[in-house]
Enzyme design. Structure first.
Site, PDB file in Angstrom:
ATOM      1  N   LYS A 158       0.817  -1.229   0.000  1.00 20.33           N
ATOM      2  CA  LYS A 158       0.000   0.000   0.000  1.00 20.33           C
ATOM      3  C   LYS A 158       0.845   1.271   0.000  1.00 20.33           C
ATOM      4  CE  LYS A 158      -2.540  -0.077   3.936  1.00 20.33           C
ATOM      5  NZ  LYS A 158      -3.044   0.176   5.322  1.00 20.33           N
TER       6      LYS A 158
ATOM      7  N   ASN B 124       6.618  -2.634   9.139  1.00 20.34           N
ATOM      8  CA  ASN B 124       7.130  -2.817  10.509  1.00 20.34           C
ATOM      9  C   ASN B 124       8.462  -3.564  10.475  1.00 20.34           C
ATOM     10  OD1 ASN B 124       5.262  -1.453  11.977  1.00 20.34           O
ATOM     11  ND2 ASN B 124       4.189  -3.251  12.764  1.00 20.34           N
TER      12      ASN B 124
ATOM     13  N   LEU C  46      11.390  -1.505  10.735  1.00 18.45           N
ATOM     14  CA  LEU C  46      11.586  -0.828  12.029  1.00 18.45           C
ATOM     15  C   LEU C  46      12.224  -1.743  13.074  1.00 18.45           C
ATOM     16  CD1 LEU C  46       8.122   0.940  12.473  1.00 18.45           C
ATOM     17  CD2 LEU C  46      10.263   1.970  11.686  1.00 18.45           C
ATOM     18  N   ALA C  47      12.238  -3.047  12.807  1.00 18.56           N
ATOM     19  CA  ALA C  47      12.696  -3.986  13.840  1.00 18.56           C
ATOM     20  C   ALA C  47      14.120  -3.659  14.252  1.00 18.56           C
ATOM     21  CB  ALA C  47      12.586  -5.423  13.337  1.00 18.56           C
TER      22      ALA C  47
ATOM     23  N   GLY D 110      15.779  -5.041  17.601  1.00 22.28           N
ATOM     24  CA  GLY D 110      16.489  -6.005  18.447  1.00 22.28           C
ATOM     25  C   GLY D 110      17.136  -7.136  17.692  1.00 22.28           C
TER      26      GLY D 110
ATOM     27  N   GLU E  15      17.345 -10.892  25.201  1.00 22.86           N
ATOM     28  CA  GLU E  15      16.212 -10.012  25.458  1.00 22.86           C
ATOM     29  C   GLU E  15      15.349 -10.680  26.518  1.00 22.86           C
ATOM     30  OE1 GLU E  15      14.879  -7.402  21.990  1.00 22.86           O
ATOM     31  OE2 GLU E  15      15.258  -9.282  20.991  1.00 22.86           O
TER      32      GLU E  15
ATOM     33  N   HIS F  62       4.343  -2.948  24.513  1.00 20.92           N
ATOM     34  CA  HIS F  62       5.789  -2.959  24.786  1.00 20.92           C
ATOM     35  C   HIS F  62       6.078  -2.021  25.944  1.00 20.92           C
ATOM     36  CE1 HIS F  62      10.104  -2.740  24.233  1.00 20.92           C
ATOM     37  NE2 HIS F  62      10.038  -3.688  23.319  1.00 20.92           N
TER      38      HIS F  62
ATOM     39  N   ARG G 207       7.452  -9.249  28.498  1.00 20.99           N
ATOM     40  CA  ARG G 207       6.991  -7.887  28.234  1.00 20.99           C
ATOM     41  C   ARG G 207       5.727  -7.499  28.986  1.00 20.99           C
ATOM     42  NH1 ARG G 207       8.255  -7.561  21.750  1.00 20.99           N
ATOM     43  NH2 ARG G 207      10.465  -7.286  22.093  1.00 20.99           N
TER      44      ARG G 207
ATOM     45  N   HIS H  30       2.307  -2.609  20.587  1.00 24.40           N
ATOM     46  CA  HIS H  30       3.489  -2.991  19.812  1.00 24.40           C
ATOM     47  C   HIS H  30       3.244  -4.130  18.835  1.00 24.40           C
ATOM     48  CE1 HIS H  30       7.711  -3.429  18.939  1.00 24.40           C
ATOM     49  NE2 HIS H  30       7.761  -4.660  19.406  1.00 24.40           N
TER      50      HIS H  30
ATOM     51  N   ARG I  76       4.029 -12.527  23.017  1.00 23.42           N
ATOM     52  CA  ARG I  76       5.143 -12.939  22.161  1.00 23.42           C
ATOM     53  C   ARG I  76       6.480 -12.788  22.868  1.00 23.42           C
ATOM     54  NH1 ARG I  76       8.559  -9.994  18.475  1.00 23.42           N
ATOM     55  NH2 ARG I  76       7.323  -8.093  18.683  1.00 23.42           N
TER      56      ARG I  76
ATOM     57  N   SER J 273       9.082 -12.585  16.231  1.00 23.47           N
ATOM     58  CA  SER J 273       8.136 -12.229  15.180  1.00 23.47           C
ATOM     59  C   SER J 273       8.744 -12.334  13.783  1.00 23.47           C
ATOM     60  CB  SER J 273       7.644 -10.807  15.420  1.00 23.47           C
ATOM     61  OG  SER J 273       6.942 -10.373  14.308  1.00 23.47           O
TER      62      SER J 273
HETATM   63  C1  LIG Z   1       9.488  -0.631  16.267  1.00 19.41           C
HETATM   64  C2  LIG Z   1       9.382  -2.115  16.109  1.00 19.41           C
HETATM   65  C3  LIG Z   1      10.454  -2.923  16.454  1.00 19.41           C
HETATM   66  C4  LIG Z   1      10.369  -4.313  16.305  1.00 19.41           C
HETATM   67  N1  LIG Z   1      11.462  -5.089  16.600  1.00 19.41           N
HETATM   68  C5  LIG Z   1      11.401  -6.423  16.380  1.00 19.41           C
HETATM   69  C6  LIG Z   1      12.543  -7.239  16.558  1.00 19.41           C
HETATM   70  O1  LIG Z   1      13.612  -6.761  16.906  1.00 19.41           O
HETATM   71  N2  LIG Z   1      12.421  -8.568  16.299  1.00 19.41           N
HETATM   72  C7  LIG Z   1      11.246  -9.139  15.896  1.00 19.41           C
HETATM   73  O2  LIG Z   1      11.210 -10.349  15.693  1.00 19.41           O
HETATM   74  N3  LIG Z   1      10.154  -8.379  15.695  1.00 19.41           N
HETATM   75  C8  LIG Z   1      10.205  -7.043  15.913  1.00 19.41           C
HETATM   76  N4  LIG Z   1       9.098  -6.280  15.688  1.00 19.41           N
HETATM   77  C9  LIG Z   1       7.893  -6.902  15.125  1.00 19.41           C
HETATM   78  C10 LIG Z   1       8.133  -7.187  13.651  1.00 19.41           C
HETATM   79  O3  LIG Z   1       8.870  -6.143  13.077  1.00 19.41           O
HETATM   80  C11 LIG Z   1       6.828  -7.338  12.876  1.00 19.41           C
HETATM   81  O4  LIG Z   1       5.925  -8.129  13.568  1.00 19.41           O
HETATM   82  C12 LIG Z   1       7.107  -8.003  11.529  1.00 19.41           C
HETATM   83  O5  LIG Z   1       8.085  -7.272  10.849  1.00 19.41           O
HETATM   84  C13 LIG Z   1       5.844  -8.091  10.716  1.00 19.41           C
HETATM   85  O6  LIG Z   1       6.187  -8.483   9.420  1.00 19.41           O
HETATM   86  P1  LIG Z   1       5.048  -8.689   8.353  1.00 19.41           P
HETATM   87  O7  LIG Z   1       5.703  -9.181   7.126  1.00 19.41           O
HETATM   88  O8  LIG Z   1       3.943  -9.468   8.919  1.00 19.41           O
HETATM   89  O9  LIG Z   1       4.444  -7.208   8.140  1.00 19.41           O
HETATM   90  P2  LIG Z   1       5.114  -5.798   7.896  1.00 19.41           P
HETATM   91  O10 LIG Z   1       6.568  -5.853   7.867  1.00 19.41           O
HETATM   92  O11 LIG Z   1       4.503  -4.853   8.856  1.00 19.41           O
HETATM   93  O12 LIG Z   1       4.586  -5.424   6.446  1.00 19.41           O
HETATM   94  C14 LIG Z   1       3.210  -5.236   6.198  1.00 19.41           C
HETATM   95  C15 LIG Z   1       3.029  -4.936   4.728  1.00 19.41           C
HETATM   96  O13 LIG Z   1       1.650  -5.005   4.388  1.00 19.41           O
HETATM   97  C16 LIG Z   1       1.318  -3.918   3.525  1.00 19.41           C
HETATM   98  N5  LIG Z   1      -0.117  -3.659   3.624  1.00 19.41           N
HETATM   99  C17 LIG Z   1      -0.889  -3.555   4.739  1.00 19.41           C
HETATM  100  N6  LIG Z   1      -2.176  -3.341   4.394  1.00 19.41           N
HETATM  101  C18 LIG Z   1      -2.224  -3.308   3.039  1.00 19.41           C
HETATM  102  C19 LIG Z   1      -3.246  -3.100   2.079  1.00 19.41           C
HETATM  103  N7  LIG Z   1      -4.523  -2.880   2.448  1.00 19.41           N
HETATM  104  N8  LIG Z   1      -2.927  -3.110   0.775  1.00 19.41           N
HETATM  105  C20 LIG Z   1      -1.643  -3.313   0.370  1.00 19.41           C
HETATM  106  N9  LIG Z   1      -0.622  -3.514   1.218  1.00 19.41           N
HETATM  107  C21 LIG Z   1      -0.916  -3.504   2.540  1.00 19.41           C
HETATM  108  C22 LIG Z   1       2.182  -2.779   4.045  1.00 19.41           C
HETATM  109  O14 LIG Z   1       2.299  -1.756   3.099  1.00 19.41           O
HETATM  110  C23 LIG Z   1       3.489  -3.545   4.300  1.00 19.41           C
HETATM  111  O15 LIG Z   1       4.193  -3.672   3.087  1.00 19.41           O
HETATM  112  C24 LIG Z   1       9.167  -4.888  15.840  1.00 19.41           C
HETATM  113  C25 LIG Z   1       8.082  -4.078  15.500  1.00 19.41           C
HETATM  114  C26 LIG Z   1       8.185  -2.708  15.634  1.00 19.41           C
HETATM  115  C27 LIG Z   1       7.011  -1.867  15.274  1.00 19.41           C
END
Ligand SMILES: Cc1cc2nc3c(=O)[nH]c(=O)nc-3n(C[C@H](O)[C@H](O)[C@H](O)COP(=O)(O)OP(=O)(O)OC[C@H]3O[C@@H](n4cnc5c(N)ncnc54)[C@H](O)[C@@H]3O)c2cc1C
Length: 438
Positions: free
Chosen positions: A38, A45, A48-49, A51, A115, A229, A271, A332, A367, A372
């Site tokens: 999108k 997210n 942003l990870a 750790g 962690e 978190h 957490r 979080h 979690r 994740s």
């Molecule tokens: C600040 C932060 C730090 C973190 N640190 C860690 C860590 O150190 N270790 C760990 O294991 N986890 C960590 N996490 C959690 C982890 O980053 C996420 O849970 C994980 O990256 C999720 O991956 P994902 O592929 O499911 O989704 P995401 O990486 O969030 O990607 C979601 C995707 O879906 C797309 N999307 C959503 N809705 C639509 C739509 N309607 N149409 C088209 N596209 C859409 C978005 O554009 C994006 O591309 C952290 C999270 C945060 C916020």
């Protein structure tokens, strides 16, 4: 002028975080894949990870890793999923290294950090920017694949369905409505942080797939399992996401102290327990934050180990080598989501869900830190394996789709409202003031 384009592909993947990208790389190269997101590819997210990624260090650590995950999850986890996660963890780290991910090493050995609620150091990382390193590498590999077509700024608005079968999905980019017919669809749309005022997540992530699943009676699970978190950087509300102060900072020794300067909790407990202790402390001391202290650590070490957190705090006027960091809890992570089996299949035929939008049950009620990204890797690969093995038996079915009358912003707002209502129904004490209806 509004345009409708019908398109046929083998597999449609929605989402460009770790789970969407990794599933696309594990699909057969003879399949035509469309990967839509999108926003721009990096706005996830995953990027942003901070750790890192958990992994069993070797065969002997698998059982302990399983036990740590179950204990943090309050034993509400799907035990079979946890076993798969732990057993397949190291192979995923090795695969990432082979794809070009540059984890921190020491004398040719991976560096492991700790962690909360992990019994031993078992988290691989790239300083405090692990997600960015993983995301960028996977994007580079995806761009090298001729069979993967990338559609950025393309919004999933609905799935196309006939009886109990998914036939594809409808996406919108500017004034173009794409009716994508696919043999298999993978939802990799991430979490729901965007519906909260106070979150560490990308604000664009508002749970569109959750709303779509609710609309089509696709099974969901554990909508009340929302992780808070303990340590987000405290600042006055600006309607933006909050800066996370990674658990790895506590893992490396930082201490939580209240505004009177006293420690009040073991910083490395799970957490939910640390967050609750902070909330109790905020009430007792009538304060909006507690302090995180790492000023006693070596300055050069802090800057080298946590360059991102150091520079982001500095931008906000805090030098973490000298000053306490004011922190308070923030939404979080979403442990619940679209219910899937161990192959990441949803209750709707030919529809898969992976990553944070899915619920494998692997995290239970809470979690374990850094599990994740690992879940995204392990279970998106399961989805790809299942698709590779079954896709040849499927024929594309075309079903006509109406013109979408609402604009994307209205659809986003409506989905946000649906997700908020579902959370309020499932989570005691979550009232309107927590949510961002924008
Ligand atoms: C600040 C932060 C730090 C973190 N640190 C860690 C860590 O150190 N270790 C760990 O294991 N986890 C960590 N996490 C959690 C982890 O980053 C996420 O849970 C994980 O990256 C999720 O991956 P994902 O592929 O499911 O989704 P995401 O990486 O969030 O990607 C979601 C995707 O879906 C797309 N999307 C959503 N809705 C639509 C739509 N309607 N149409 C088209 N596209 C859409 C978005 O554009 C994006 O591309 C952290 C999270 C945060 C916020």
């Amino acid at each position: 002028m509004y345009k409708i384009i019908n398109k046929i592909v083998d597999v449609l993947i929605v989402g460009s975080g770790v789970s969407g990208l990794y599933s696309s790389l594990n699909l057969r190269e003879d399949l035509e894949i469309l990967l839509a997101t999108k926003s721009d590819l990096q706005r996830t997210n995953t990027s942003l990870a901070q750790g890192g990624i958990s992994t069993a260090r070797d065969k002997n650590d698998i059982e302990l890793f399983i036990q740590d995950t179950l204990k943090a999850g309050k034993y509400k986890n799907n035990v079979d999923a946890v076993k798969i996660l732990a057993k397949e963890s190291k192979s995923k780290i090795i695969d990432l290294i082979n794809l070009g991910v540059d984890f921190d090493i020491d004398n040719n050995n991976l560096k492991y950090t700790k962690e909360g609620a992990h019994s031993i150091n078992r988290i691989v990382h790239i300083k405090d920017k692990t997600g960015e390193g993983v995301e960028d590498t996977l994007i580079n590999r995806v761009k090298e694949r001729e069979n993967i077509h990338i559609y950025e700024y393309t919004y999933l608005v609905d799935i196309i369905k006939d009886k109990n079968k998914c036939l594809g999905a409808v996406l919108i980019k500017d004034n173009i409505q794409f009716n994508i017919y696919a043999k298999k669809v993978i939802l990799a749309t991430g979490g729901i942080g965007g519906v909260f005022k106070n979150t560490t997540n990308q604000k664009i992530l508002n749970g569109d797939s959750i709303a779509i699943a609710l609309k089509h009676n696709i099974k969901l699970k554990n909508l009340d399992y929302i992780q808070i978190h303990p340590t987000a950087f405290f600042e006055e509300e600006k309607g933006e996401r909050r800066l996370l102060i990674s658990e790895a900072v506590r893992g490396e020794g930082a201490k939580l102290i209240d505004i009177k300067g006293e420690r009040f909790i073991d910083e490395l407990l799970p957490r939910d327990i640390v967050s609750k202790a902070i909330f109790d402390q905020l009430r007792k001391t009538n304060s909006s934050y507690v302090n995180l202290d790492l000023t006693f650590m070596n300055k050069d070490y802090i800057i080298k180990r946590f360059p991102y957190i150091y520079s982001e705090c500095l931008k906000r006027g805090v030098d973490i080598t000298k000053d306490y960091i004011k922190v308070s809890p923030a939404q979080h992570y979403f442990m619940g989501g679209i219910e899937v089996n161990l192959d990441s299949k949803t209750s709707l035929e030919n529809l898969y869900a992976v990553g944070e939008t899915s619920c494998t049950g692997v995290h239970g009620a809470n979690r374990l830190a850094s599990n994740s990204l690992l879940e995204g890797l392990v279970f998106s690969k399961k989805a790809s394996d299942s698709i590779n093995n079954t896709i040849d038996d499927i024929n594309i079915t075309i079903k006509s789709v109406d013109k979408i009358k609402k604009d994307v912003n209205d659809i986003r707002k409506k989905n946000t409202k649906i997700v908020i209502e579902a959370i309020k129904e499932n989570c005691e004490g979550f009232d309107d003031e927590l949510f961002d209806y924008r």
